[in-house]
Scaffold this active site. Structure first.
Site, PDB file in Angstrom:
ATOM      1  N   THR A 319       0.837  -1.206   0.000  1.00 39.29           N
ATOM      2  CA  THR A 319       0.000   0.000   0.000  1.00 39.29           C
ATOM      3  C   THR A 319       0.870   1.254   0.000  1.00 39.29           C
ATOM      4  O   THR A 319       2.089   1.189   0.197  1.00 39.29           O
ATOM      5  CB  THR A 319      -0.919   0.036   1.239  1.00 39.29           C
ATOM      6  N   CYS A 320       0.206   2.399  -0.170  1.00 42.42           N
ATOM      7  CA  CYS A 320       0.951   3.664  -0.222  1.00 42.42           C
ATOM      8  C   CYS A 320       1.266   4.212   1.169  1.00 42.42           C
ATOM      9  O   CYS A 320       1.824   5.303   1.298  1.00 42.42           O
ATOM     10  CB  CYS A 320       0.147   4.693  -1.004  1.00 42.42           C
ATOM     11  N   ASP A 321       0.873   3.481   2.205  1.00 43.75           N
ATOM     12  CA  ASP A 321       1.017   3.969   3.569  1.00 43.75           C
ATOM     13  C   ASP A 321       2.410   3.637   4.114  1.00 43.75           C
ATOM     14  O   ASP A 321       2.850   2.491   4.027  1.00 43.75           O
ATOM     15  CB  ASP A 321      -0.065   3.278   4.424  1.00 43.75           C
ATOM     16  N   ASN A 322       3.053   4.621   4.724  1.00 46.63           N
ATOM     17  CA  ASN A 322       4.388   4.356   5.285  1.00 46.63           C
ATOM     18  C   ASN A 322       4.349   3.418   6.490  1.00 46.63           C
ATOM     19  O   ASN A 322       5.359   2.842   6.877  1.00 46.63           O
ATOM     20  CB  ASN A 322       5.077   5.678   5.666  1.00 46.63           C
ATOM     21  N   ASN A 359      -6.482  -0.025  -0.178  1.00 46.72           N
ATOM     22  CA  ASN A 359      -5.718   0.385  -1.361  1.00 46.72           C
ATOM     23  C   ASN A 359      -5.897  -0.569  -2.542  1.00 46.72           C
ATOM     24  O   ASN A 359      -5.146  -0.537  -3.501  1.00 46.72           O
ATOM     25  CB  ASN A 359      -4.215   0.444  -1.012  1.00 46.72           C
TER      26      ASN A 359
END
Ligand SMILES: Cc1ncc(COP(=O)(O)O)c(C=O)c1O
Length: 391
Positions: A319-322, A359
């Protein structure tokens, strides 16, 4: 349900060349685990559906001899009954919605319910009536468990005595239950709870339909020593010593299925010592961080053999989440590259069940691999000797 079956993980990769994650079920491993429980637990073994409700898991368990299920919601009940019409379901959630109670009793004929509060008993009496078995859940100390469920559910021993008497007074069938907490490595937690159960039963002076000792049995994540047979023997001996002579139930989730599933990931990008893979904490790997588990892994080269020494890589999810990063690294050959695969073992419990689809990353493909899962022990030894530090 059409499930593709393969003789090995390698043959599956050769055939599918998957760039999507694959959840692998090893039915023979699950069947073997069912035998351990059935042979060594002195009562009936239920399965806690929440742990992994995939139809292949439920069917495999049923075929191996698990015919009763701990269900905690209406969707779980309907899923079990649709798939396995002859299965028994227990509604073992201490807090139930009125609609769920009504449908569980009227449509599915459930008659076993858990409570830890007199108001829940009132609710059941109003909706279901008195022809019901009511299991009173008492709290345990949570010793040795990663997830202490007694911070949320369970009454004190004194309140359990009062509730059991209340159940009997209303003309319902009393039963008793506890849960030592999930991933509990301390068998003394079961011993203590069984002794407490004995005291509660004697003080209550009611005849019990059964004593359900819950789940909690641990998985052998890296660094965790588990001897399930020895744990079950201690439980069995304690039952004999304390003369708990009513029918016994247990309802494991994790221990029944954890080593009977693995997860195949593909590396989508390597940046130095960091791998970007196609599964992460919003998918099947969320409990890995929550429980601080170190997972056994093995790797497969795509069109080549990996020859590098084991090396610790930081793992980022898709996903784009850190936040989508694993707290503990994976040990894989240092020549791993984009396109290669990593198989993560011990993935059966609270994995698929917790995957969110955030996502758009959804693990949809579930396959079966027949035969024993032989690589896990060696992967554990390599991981343990590398002494991966979580901090
Ligand atoms: C009531 C109940 N029974 C059984 C289980 C299964 O526990 P485990 O997976 O630790 O065996 C749970 C887990 O949350 C539970 O809440």
């Amino acid at each position: 349900m059409k499930i593709q079956r393969f003789p090995s993980v390698r043959s599956m990769m050769d055939q599918l060349d998957p760039s999507y994650p694959i959840f692998v079920v090893w039915p023979d491993v699950i069947r073997a685990k069912v035998s351990v429980f059935i042979d060594h637990f002195p009562g009936e073994v239920l399965y806690a559906v929440k742990c992994n409700p995939h139809p292949l898991i439920l069917e495999t368990l049923f075929g191996a001899g698990i015919h009763s299920f701990d269900t905690a919601s209406l969707p779980e009940i309907s899923q079990v009954r649709d798939l396995l019409p002859d299965a028994n379901c227990y509604f073992n959630h201490p807090v139930k919605g009125r609609g769920a109670l009504e449908t569980a009793a009227d449509v599915y004929g459930l008659a076993d319910f858990v409570i830890d509060d007199a108001k829940e008993l009132d609710k059941i009496e109003q909706i279901v009536g008195t022809d019901a078995t009511i299991s009173v859940r008492f709290a345990t100390g949570g010793t040795g468990a990663v997830f202490d469920l007694s911070t949320k559910f369970g009454v004190s021993a004194a309140d359990a005595v009062r509730l059991l008497q209340d159940v009997a007074r209303r003309g319902m069938r009393p039963a008793l239950t506890f849960h030592v907490g999930s991933q509990c490595i301390d068998v003394e937690a079961y011993r203590t709870a069984l002794v407490t159960a004995k005291t509660i039963i004697e003080k209550a002076g009611v005849e019990l339909a059964y004593l359900d000792i819950g789940g909690g049995f641990p998985a052998p994540y890296t660094g965790v020593r588990v001897d399930l047979e020895a744990m079950l023997k201690v439980i069995s001996d304690t039952v004999t010593e304390t003369a708990l002579d009513m029918p016994l139930l247990c309802e494991p989730g994790r221990a029944l299925v954890v080593d009977g599933c693995s997860l195949l990931l593909q590396v989508h990008l390597r940046k130095g010592d960091t791998l970007y893979v196609n599964e992460g904490i919003y998918g099947c790997l969320s409990e890995v961080n929550i429980g601080k588990f170190i997972m056994p892994t093995r790797a497969f080269g795509r069109g080549r053999t990996l020859k590098g020494d084991p090396k610790a890589f930081r793992i980022f999810g898709p996903t784009c989440d850190n936040l989508d990063v694993l707290d503990s690294p994976f040990l894989v050959p240092d020549d791993i590259q984009e396109g290669d695969w990593i198989e993560v073992g011990l993935m059966g419990a609270y994995s698929l069940a917790l995957a969110s689809g955030f996502n758009g990353f959804v693990t949809e493909t579930v396959v079966a691999v027949d035969g024993p899962c032989r690589w896990l022990d060696e992967a554990q030894q390599i991981a343990e000797s590398a002494e991966i530090n979580l901090e």
